[in-house]
Motif scaffolding. Structure first.
Motif, PDB file in Angstrom:
ATOM      1  N   ALA A  98       0.936  -1.013   0.182  1.00 29.70           N
ATOM      2  CA  ALA A  98       0.081   0.118  -0.316  1.00 29.70           C
ATOM      3  C   ALA A  98       0.834   1.586   0.049  1.00 29.70           C
ATOM      4  N   ALA A 153      -3.943   6.076   4.355  1.00 26.68           N
ATOM      5  CA  ALA A 153      -4.235   5.430   3.358  1.00 26.68           C
ATOM      6  C   ALA A 153      -3.864   3.785   3.760  1.00 26.68           C
ATOM      7  N   MET A 154      -2.683   3.221   4.776  1.00 22.21           N
ATOM      8  CA  MET A 154      -2.321   2.118   5.033  1.00 22.21           C
ATOM      9  C   MET A 154      -3.265   1.650   5.972  1.00 22.21           C
ATOM     10  N   GLU A 208      -7.761   1.529   7.747  1.00 20.34           N
ATOM     11  CA  GLU A 208      -8.733   2.037   7.579  1.00 20.34           C
ATOM     12  C   GLU A 208      -8.425   2.549   8.987  1.00 20.34           C
ATOM     13  N   ALA A 233      -6.713  -1.887  -0.097  1.00 23.27           N
ATOM     14  CA  ALA A 233      -7.402  -0.146   0.456  1.00 23.27           C
ATOM     15  C   ALA A 233      -8.749  -0.242   1.325  1.00 23.27           C
ATOM     16  N   SER A 259     -10.940   6.807   1.736  1.00 28.24           N
ATOM     17  CA  SER A 259      -9.741   6.097   1.907  1.00 28.24           C
ATOM     18  C   SER A 259      -9.070   7.021   0.190  1.00 28.24           C
TER      19      SER A 259
END
Length: 249
Positions: A16, A37-38, A40, A137, A141
């Motif tokens: 990611a 991004a990586m 939640e 992802a 996001s």
């Protein structure tokens, strides 16, 4: 992605991170944006964990002689801390795909059909390499949205290639592919329209008209909406046996 080494299957977060940096196309990406991004739900240790993944990514990049490409911007360097990964388009298949897809789409709109088919074929040859990255992802996001946009670009490029091939007389060779595309994406009007085109150009106008009614039923049943005027225009062109209008739909 292309010449950039792919992290191992167990390192989803490192993949990611790599994808987020490549999709930003050499721009610095802040720590906060990368964390969103990586994860939640970022853990309390997200900043420290991210630095671990950055170090792992440097090691993978070093395998292809790109270890010095991952650049760091310190928090006191203006604009906050972050990272960027400058990579030439030729070494990143996602970027190369995007450029080829845009070029092919422009050629199709300019009615340079054969050039469009050639360039779009090249784009789709590039795509499977990037798709192997298998990055996930959170859908809402920024990375999830960018990945969804990229997948939409893939679908549009594939449909543009089929449009060019239909204009070039390849309908008999495309029928299996056109049917499969409708089965996979039953809520894409263009997929239904191209199947109608293919059937008509493969000398089966009755099946093309039946396909319109199947599409209408599908959209009403699943989405509660009517088909667009654009697909109705194709239907009327088939009724009139207006082959030029069907080909250029």
């Amino acid at each position: 992605m292309g010449a950039v080494p792919e992290p191992g299957a167990q390192s989803a977060l490192t993949r990611a991170l790599l994808t987020a940096l490549l999709l930003e196309e050499s721009r610095f990406v802040s720590h906060d944006k990368l964390i969103r991004a990586m994860w939640e739900r970022p853990p309390a240790s997200a900043v420290a964990n991210m630095r671990t993944y950055v170090n792992r990514l440097r090691c993978w990049l070093a395998l292809s002689g790109l270890g010095d490409r991952l650049q760091t911007r310190r928090r006191d360097g203006g604009g906050g801390g972050g990272y960027r990964l400058p990579v030439e388009t030729a070494r990143c298949d996602v970027l190369a795909f995007r450029l080829a897809a845009e070029e092919g789409g422009a050629a199709l709109r300019a009615n340079d059909v054969r050039s469009a088919a050639n360039v779009l074929h090249q784009a789709m040859e590039i795509w499977p390499q990037s798709a192997q990255l298998s990055v996930t992802a959170p859908a809402d996001s920024w990375l999830g949205i960018r990945l969804a946009d990229l997948d939409e670009a893939r679908l549009q490029a594939a449909e543009n290639l089929r449009a060019a091939r239909l204009m070039l007389g390849d309908a008999p060779l495309l029928m299996w592919e056109l049917r499969g595309h409708v089965a996979a994406y039953p809520h894409r009007e263009r997929a239904w329209g191209q199947l109608m085109q293919g059937l008509y150009l493969d000398r089966d106008p009755a099946a093309a008209l039946d396909t319109f009614h199947s599409a209408r039923h599908c959209f009403d049943r699943d989405l509660g909406v009517e088909l667009s005027p654009n697909l109705h225009r194709l239907y009327r062109a088939i009724l009139r046996h207006d082959e030029p209008a069907v080909i250029t739909w």
